[in-house]
Scaffold this active site. Structure first.
Site, PDB file in Angstrom:
ATOM      1  N   PRO A  10     -68.998 -51.731 -12.018  1.00  0.00           N
ATOM      2  CA  PRO A  10     -70.635 -52.707 -11.921  1.00  0.00           C
ATOM      3  C   PRO A  10     -71.722 -51.797 -13.750  1.00  0.00           C
ATOM      4  CG  PRO A  10     -70.721 -51.215  -9.960  1.00  0.00           C
ATOM      5  CD  PRO A  10     -69.495 -51.321 -11.058  1.00  0.00           C
ATOM      6  N   ASN A  11     -72.377 -52.329 -14.651  1.00  0.00           N
ATOM      7  CA  ASN A  11     -73.315 -52.081 -15.223  1.00  0.00           C
ATOM      8  C   ASN A  11     -72.578 -51.878 -16.356  1.00  0.00           C
ATOM      9  OD1 ASN A  11     -75.785 -54.425 -13.755  1.00  0.00           O
ATOM     10  ND2 ASN A  11     -75.378 -51.388 -12.436  1.00  0.00           N
ATOM     11  N   ARG A  18     -78.039 -50.541 -23.569  1.00  0.00           N
ATOM     12  CA  ARG A  18     -79.814 -50.909 -22.355  1.00  0.00           C
ATOM     13  C   ARG A  18     -79.583 -48.894 -22.065  1.00  0.00           C
ATOM     14  NH1 ARG A  18     -78.563 -55.404 -21.359  1.00  0.00           N
ATOM     15  NH2 ARG A  18     -79.556 -57.081 -22.465  1.00  0.00           N
ATOM     16  N   TYR A  23     -76.824 -43.415 -21.390  1.00  0.00           N
ATOM     17  CA  TYR A  23     -76.014 -43.504 -21.148  1.00  0.00           C
ATOM     18  C   TYR A  23     -75.192 -43.801 -22.780  1.00  0.00           C
ATOM     19  CZ  TYR A  23     -75.972 -44.226 -16.538  1.00  0.00           C
ATOM     20  OH  TYR A  23     -75.846 -44.509 -14.902  1.00  0.00           O
ATOM     21  N   ASN A  74     -63.729 -45.961 -13.523  1.00  0.00           N
ATOM     22  CA  ASN A  74     -64.923 -45.347 -13.931  1.00  0.00           C
ATOM     23  C   ASN A  74     -65.506 -46.380 -12.088  1.00  0.00           C
ATOM     24  OD1 ASN A  74     -67.889 -45.120 -13.417  1.00  0.00           O
ATOM     25  ND2 ASN A  74     -67.759 -44.382 -15.927  1.00  0.00           N
ATOM     26  N   ALA A  77     -71.399 -47.660  -9.851  1.00  0.00           N
ATOM     27  CA  ALA A  77     -72.761 -47.131  -8.475  1.00  0.00           C
ATOM     28  C   ALA A  77     -71.269 -47.429  -7.161  1.00  0.00           C
ATOM     29  CB  ALA A  77     -73.517 -47.359  -9.003  1.00  0.00           C
ATOM     30  N   GLU A  98     -60.666 -39.931 -11.145  1.00  0.00           N
ATOM     31  CA  GLU A  98     -62.092 -40.778 -11.062  1.00  0.00           C
ATOM     32  C   GLU A  98     -62.812 -40.145 -12.627  1.00  0.00           C
ATOM     33  OE1 GLU A  98     -64.519 -39.620  -7.895  1.00  0.00           O
ATOM     34  OE2 GLU A  98     -65.580 -39.983  -8.406  1.00  0.00           O
ATOM     35  N   HIS A 100     -66.159 -40.146 -14.608  1.00  0.00           N
ATOM     36  CA  HIS A 100     -68.340 -40.310 -14.604  1.00  0.00           C
ATOM     37  C   HIS A 100     -68.555 -39.666 -15.869  1.00  0.00           C
ATOM     38  CE1 HIS A 100     -67.882 -42.111 -10.997  1.00  0.00           C
ATOM     39  NE2 HIS A 100     -68.001 -41.130 -10.594  1.00  0.00           N
ATOM     40  N   ARG A 107     -77.528 -35.062 -11.060  1.00  0.00           N
ATOM     41  CA  ARG A 107     -78.497 -36.284 -10.890  1.00  0.00           C
ATOM     42  C   ARG A 107     -78.543 -36.584  -9.857  1.00  0.00           C
ATOM     43  NH1 ARG A 107     -75.927 -41.289 -14.092  1.00  0.00           N
ATOM     44  NH2 ARG A 107     -78.032 -41.969 -14.363  1.00  0.00           N
TER      45      ARG A 107
END
Ligand code: CA2
Length: 146
Positions: A10-11, A18, A23, A74, A77, A98, A100, A107
């Site tokens: 997601p995103n 953005r 990112y 990835n 969230a 995994e 990221h 974070r």
């Protein structure tokens, strides 16, 4: 030929458009293109997919069984929330990395928990888009050693 599925959650379709301060400026299309080029140099093939929907991500993971040798995931969230994605990875029994972009351990504390980590062969985080290249290298080495 060894085949790897690269799955983004997601995103991540918003990358480069953005919040570049968090990112970066690289788009998902840029990442997918550099993965395709690097995979070609490694002599492996890649298939890329992105979805904002948890069920669709699970469908992609199920479909990877029988058509791909490994997964780079990835999960965005959903990493921190989804037992369903964990179960999907576990069920297909494909080596999964995994991934990221950010260092999730540096974070917010709610990002420190990963439901993917226990069913992944390893985790790469904090290296931005280059993490995908590192993941391809790791899988190429692992799969050729088998
Ligand atoms: O660092 C990563 O790759 C993450 O998986 C990114 C997720 C975050 O929830 C994870 O904790 C770590 C968020 C992806 C959001 O992507 C955006 C991209 C551009 C603009 C806004 C969001």
């Amino acid at each position: 030929m060894t085949s790897v599925m690269i799955l983004n959650g997601p995103n991540l379709n918003l990358l480069g458009t953005r919040q570049p301060e968090v990112y970066g400026k690289t788009t998902l299309a840029d990442i997918e293109a550099s993965c395709a080029a690097h995979a070609k140099a490694l002599g492996i093939s890649v298939t890329c997919a992105q979805s904002n929907d948890e069920g669709t991500l699970i469908d992609h993971i199920h479909a990877a069984r029988g058509s791909h040798d490994a997964i780079i995931l990835n999960a965005g969230a959903y990493t921190h929330t989804s037992i369903a994605l964990m179960d999907a990875i576990s069920s297909v029994e494909l080596p999964t990395i995994e991934l990221h972009l950010s260092n999730i351990h540096a974070r917010e504390t709610y990002r420190h928990k990963s439901f993917i980590a226990p069913v992944a062969i390893g985790q790469i985080c904090g290296f931005g888009p280059h993490g995908y290249i590192l993941a391809l290298d790791a899988l190429a080495a692992r799969l050729s050693a088998k």
